[in-house]
Design an enzyme around this catalytic site. Structure first.
Site, PDB file in Angstrom:
ATOM      1  CG  PHE A 147     -47.556 -18.947   4.377  1.00  0.00           C
ATOM      2  CD1 PHE A 147     -46.408 -18.576   4.141  1.00  0.00           C
ATOM      3  CD2 PHE A 147     -48.577 -19.790   3.666  1.00  0.00           C
ATOM      4  CE1 PHE A 147     -45.896 -19.036   2.910  1.00  0.00           C
ATOM      5  CE2 PHE A 147     -47.892 -20.148   2.672  1.00  0.00           C
ATOM      6  CZ  PHE A 147     -46.611 -20.129   2.100  1.00  0.00           C
ATOM      7  CE  LYS A 171     -57.272 -17.121  10.955  1.00  0.00           C
ATOM      8  NZ  LYS A 171     -55.548 -17.585  11.496  1.00  0.00           N
ATOM      9  CD  GLU A 174     -52.940 -21.186  11.096  1.00  0.00           C
ATOM     10  OE1 GLU A 174     -53.321 -19.990  10.843  1.00  0.00           O
ATOM     11  OE2 GLU A 174     -53.609 -22.308  10.797  1.00  0.00           O
ATOM     12  NE  ARG A 175     -49.303 -22.177   7.474  1.00  0.00           N
ATOM     13  CZ  ARG A 175     -49.417 -22.636   6.315  1.00  0.00           C
ATOM     14  NH1 ARG A 175     -48.202 -23.162   5.744  1.00  0.00           N
ATOM     15  NH2 ARG A 175     -50.235 -22.551   5.737  1.00  0.00           N
ATOM     16  CB  SER A 224     -55.423 -22.447  -0.256  1.00  0.00           C
ATOM     17  OG  SER A 224     -56.113 -22.850   1.017  1.00  0.00           O
ATOM     18  CB  CYS A 279     -51.371 -15.002  -5.112  1.00  0.00           C
ATOM     19  SG  CYS A 279     -51.532 -13.192  -4.678  1.00  0.00           S
ATOM     20  CD  GLU A 380     -51.748 -21.880  -5.404  1.00  0.00           C
ATOM     21  OE1 GLU A 380     -52.531 -22.262  -4.679  1.00  0.00           O
ATOM     22  OE2 GLU A 380     -51.238 -20.652  -5.192  1.00  0.00           O
TER      23      GLU A 380
HETATM   24  P1  NAD Z   1     -54.557 -21.116   3.845  1.00  0.00           P
HETATM   25  O1  NAD Z   1     -55.866 -21.104   3.004  1.00  0.00           O
HETATM   26  O2  NAD Z   1     -54.128 -22.358   4.170  1.00  0.00           O
HETATM   27  O3  NAD Z   1     -54.710 -20.103   5.059  1.00  0.00           O
HETATM   28  C1  NAD Z   1     -55.293 -18.969   4.966  1.00  0.00           C
HETATM   29  C2  NAD Z   1     -56.064 -18.477   6.059  1.00  0.00           C
HETATM   30  O4  NAD Z   1     -57.105 -19.361   6.231  1.00  0.00           O
HETATM   31  C3  NAD Z   1     -55.354 -18.648   7.434  1.00  0.00           C
HETATM   32  O5  NAD Z   1     -55.213 -17.429   8.252  1.00  0.00           O
HETATM   33  C4  NAD Z   1     -55.749 -20.010   8.013  1.00  0.00           C
HETATM   34  O6  NAD Z   1     -55.664 -20.089   9.606  1.00  0.00           O
HETATM   35  C5  NAD Z   1     -56.989 -19.874   7.491  1.00  0.00           C
HETATM   36  N1  NAD Z   1     -57.542 -21.357   7.443  1.00  0.00           N
HETATM   37  C6  NAD Z   1     -56.711 -22.454   7.141  1.00  0.00           C
HETATM   38  N2  NAD Z   1     -57.654 -23.688   6.706  1.00  0.00           N
HETATM   39  C7  NAD Z   1     -58.896 -23.150   7.043  1.00  0.00           C
HETATM   40  C8  NAD Z   1     -59.927 -24.035   7.207  1.00  0.00           C
HETATM   41  N3  NAD Z   1     -60.000 -25.240   6.850  1.00  0.00           N
HETATM   42  N4  NAD Z   1     -61.042 -23.252   7.639  1.00  0.00           N
HETATM   43  C9  NAD Z   1     -61.012 -22.000   7.775  1.00  0.00           C
HETATM   44  N5  NAD Z   1     -60.028 -21.396   8.052  1.00  0.00           N
HETATM   45  C10 NAD Z   1     -58.952 -21.822   7.463  1.00  0.00           C
HETATM   46  O7  NAD Z   1     -53.508 -20.217   2.882  1.00  0.00           O
HETATM   47  P2  NAD Z   1     -51.685 -20.040   3.092  1.00  0.00           P
HETATM   48  O8  NAD Z   1     -51.079 -21.503   3.096  1.00  0.00           O
HETATM   49  O9  NAD Z   1     -51.548 -19.358   4.406  1.00  0.00           O
HETATM   50  O10 NAD Z   1     -51.492 -19.319   1.924  1.00  0.00           O
HETATM   51  C11 NAD Z   1     -51.015 -19.703   0.744  1.00  0.00           C
HETATM   52  C12 NAD Z   1     -52.359 -19.684  -0.384  1.00  0.00           C
HETATM   53  O11 NAD Z   1     -52.657 -18.564  -0.185  1.00  0.00           O
HETATM   54  C13 NAD Z   1     -51.910 -20.109  -1.538  1.00  0.00           C
HETATM   55  O12 NAD Z   1     -52.863 -20.687  -1.926  1.00  0.00           O
HETATM   56  C14 NAD Z   1     -51.931 -18.663  -2.383  1.00  0.00           C
HETATM   57  O13 NAD Z   1     -52.123 -18.915  -3.837  1.00  0.00           O
HETATM   58  C15 NAD Z   1     -53.060 -18.011  -1.561  1.00  0.00           C
HETATM   59  N6  NAD Z   1     -52.710 -16.513  -1.753  1.00  0.00           N
HETATM   60  C16 NAD Z   1     -53.778 -15.736  -2.455  1.00  0.00           C
HETATM   61  C17 NAD Z   1     -53.726 -14.321  -2.753  1.00  0.00           C
HETATM   62  C18 NAD Z   1     -54.635 -13.660  -3.697  1.00  0.00           C
HETATM   63  O14 NAD Z   1     -54.506 -12.358  -3.606  1.00  0.00           O
HETATM   64  N7  NAD Z   1     -55.410 -14.352  -4.442  1.00  0.00           N
HETATM   65  C19 NAD Z   1     -52.696 -13.652  -2.082  1.00  0.00           C
HETATM   66  C20 NAD Z   1     -51.808 -14.387  -1.043  1.00  0.00           C
HETATM   67  C21 NAD Z   1     -52.045 -15.942  -1.053  1.00  0.00           C
END
Ligand code: NAD
Length: 487
Positions: A147, A171, A174-175, A224, A279, A380
């Site tokens: 997101f 994909k 969704e938020r 995450s 991140c 985090e």
């Molecule tokens: P998230 O892990 O909740 O979601 C990321 C994606 O995974 C979304 O598209 C979501 O629909 C999908 N998803 C969520 N739960 C899932 C599951 N159980 N099974 C399969 N798919 C699932 O992350 P977020 O809250 O959208 O983003 C924040 C996180 O992303 C933070 O931890 C941040 O550090 C990380 N991030 C990392 C980087 C990097 O370059 N390393 C960059 C940006 C964000």
């Protein structure tokens, strides 16, 4: 309801479950994201598969013409896209524009594919025999994004994937589905052949269906750490190529010889910019020696002076966090830090903004003296919270960094070249900053997370992206001399 884009057509999902898209500043529901099904994923894969043979045969120099058009369209619509980002994500309009510029940078770099995708060769590996390495696209690939950067992160993948001759399914989170919805309208305006790019909205079902689909060759993921691990292991079990970027807990070491004004300004921007939902946000500042007091007082002043509010309002420097649950989680982690012995020298919990009583606001927070052994030191937070840890020497500070499970970014503030060189050499993270607060690699370098911040080998962006999105083929050729005599 936000539609899907499959095979060049916008279509409503047949989903029966939805996620509300909520403006984090006003709590207004602005759209609904359908949780699309595995069957809808299969429809998108079939469209991408059908488009692949002709797209693969389109010369790279012609493929990038669509990207040149896309770059111009993104430039022309930057204000409109930035407003969408602010409304669905909460970051300020200025931050949203800066994010789109970083996305456009990736489109520009991918326009160099005719050069970047070249292989290499050598004549006479044995007399009369020549050998060459060529790069070929994989086929259908997928990207799953988080997101916090609704525009930039999809563009870490999309331009390289299609410039290399692959077809793609995206994909988005969704938020925050609205930014990519508009970006895909712009992609359609470039005249890109149907099926080259496809957009499927949804959550976990879509992710797992993409990973399990036998015709999806590669998965790019950002999110995450627990989900990155899930995507990595499930993709591996399915024999897929994958790159999975995870969460972070980024450290900055402030040495007593640092330029304190510069360090304060840059670290405040890193820790509190985008409400700490980057991140690469600095989450822990490790002060060495005398820096403990000078830096603490300066950063506390800087944090208290940041104006929070709706990111579309003039003069606002920091917006809300993404959801109400996120705000509650961040505030409970601050409470846990205080419980573990830290002192909240600036406490942003229960922040109120006039006219936005329902907004998810957490004001900048500074926790002083977080014990190195506390659980918060390695958790985090993903919010505008900076913890201060004190170390008596640079050795102790480096040891603290080594114990971190994450390795997305590490920074050092100093005026000593020797200290900087040592840090660059030893720091256990993939993106290193020297007097830099957000060490975000330019598009022509890879985004190089380590440890629990990255699972895979080839990173996003730059040359890594080209290797990730292509298969390497080696050809060894012998042609008999007699044949040439025929002509
Ligand atoms: P998230 O892990 O909740 O979601 C990321 C994606 O995974 C979304 O598209 C979501 O629909 C999908 N998803 C969520 N739960 C899932 C599951 N159980 N099974 C399969 N798919 C699932 O992350 P977020 O809250 O959208 O983003 C924040 C996180 O992303 C933070 O931890 C941040 O550090 C990380 N991030 C990392 C980087 C990097 O370059 N390393 C960059 C940006 C964000």
């Amino acid at each position: 309801m936000v539609p899907n884009y499959v095979g060049g057509r916008w279509a409503a999902s047949a989903a029966t479950e939805f996620v509300d898209v909520v403006n984090p500043a006003t709590a207004e529901v602005i759209a609904r994201t359908p949780l699309s099904s595995a069957a809808e994923v299969d429809g998108a894969v079939q469209a991408a598969l059908a488009a692949f043979p002709a797209w693969r045969r389109t010369p790279p120099g012609e493929r990038i013409q669509f990207l040149f058009k896309l770059k111009n369209l993104l430039d022309e619509h930057i204000d409109e896209l930035a407003r969408l980002i602010t409304v669905e994500n909460g970051k300020t309009f200025g931050e949203a524009k800066a994010e789109i510029r970083r996305g456009i940078e990736n489109v520009e770099v991918a326009c160099g594919i005719p050069l970047m995708m070249q292989g290499y060769n050598l004549e006479d590996v044995t007399p009369g025999v020549d050998e060459m390495q060529i790069r070929q696209p994989l086929g259908v690939v997928a990207a799953i994004t988080p997101f916090n950067f609704p525009a930039m992160i999809p563009f870490w993948f999309l331009p390289y994937a299609i410039a290399c001759g692959n077809t793609l399914i995206l994909k988005p989170s969704e938020r925050v589905p609205l930014t990519m919805r508009r970006a895909f309208e712009l992609l359609a305006m470039t005249g890109l052949p149907n099926g080259v790019v496809n957009l499927v909205n949804g959550g976990r079902t879509v992710v797992d269906a993409l990973i399990d689909h036998p015709d999806v060759r590669a998965i790019s993921f950002v999110g995450s750490t627990p989900v990155a691990k899930h995507v990595y292991t499930r993709s591996a079990a399915n024999g897929k190529r994958m790159q999975c970027q995870g969460g972070a807990k980024n450290h900055v070491i402030v040495l007593p010889d640092a330029d304190m004004d510069l360090a304060t300004q840059i670290i405040a921007d890193s820790a509190f910019g985008c409400a700490g939902q980057r991140c690469l946000a600095v989450s822990v500042a490790v002060t060495v020696g005398d820096a403990q007091h000078t830096f603490r007082d300066a950063i506390a002043r800087a944090a208290s002076g940041i104006r929070i509010g709706n990111g579309l309002d003039t003069g606002v420097q920091m917006g809300p966090v993404i959801t109400r649950e996120s705000k509650a989680r961040i505030e409970s982690l601050v409470a846990a830090g205080v419980q573990e012995g830290a002192k909240p020298v600036v406490d942003g919990r229960n922040a109120q903004v006039d006219g936005y009583a329902e907004g998810n606001f957490v004001a900048p927070t500074v926790l002083d003296g977080l014990p190195v052994s506390s659980s918060l030191a390695h958790t985090e937070i993903f919010g505008p919270v900076l913890s201060l840890v004190h170390a008596s020497s640079i050795d102790d500070a480096m040891e603290f960094l080594r114990r971190s499970p994450f390795g997305n970014q590490a920074s050092l503030f100093t005026t000593s070249g020797a200290a900087a060189r040592r840090f660059r050499y030893e720091a256990p993270a993939g993106n290193i900053g020297i007097n830099i607060g957000v060490a975000a690699p330019m598009a022509y370098f890879p985004f190089s997370g380590w440890k629990e911040s990255f699972f895979g080998i080839l990173h996003g962006q730059g040359r890594d992206a080209v290797e990730f999105y292509t298969e390497s083929k080696v050809v060894i050729e012998r042609w008999s001399r007699q044949e040439t005599r025929k002509f």
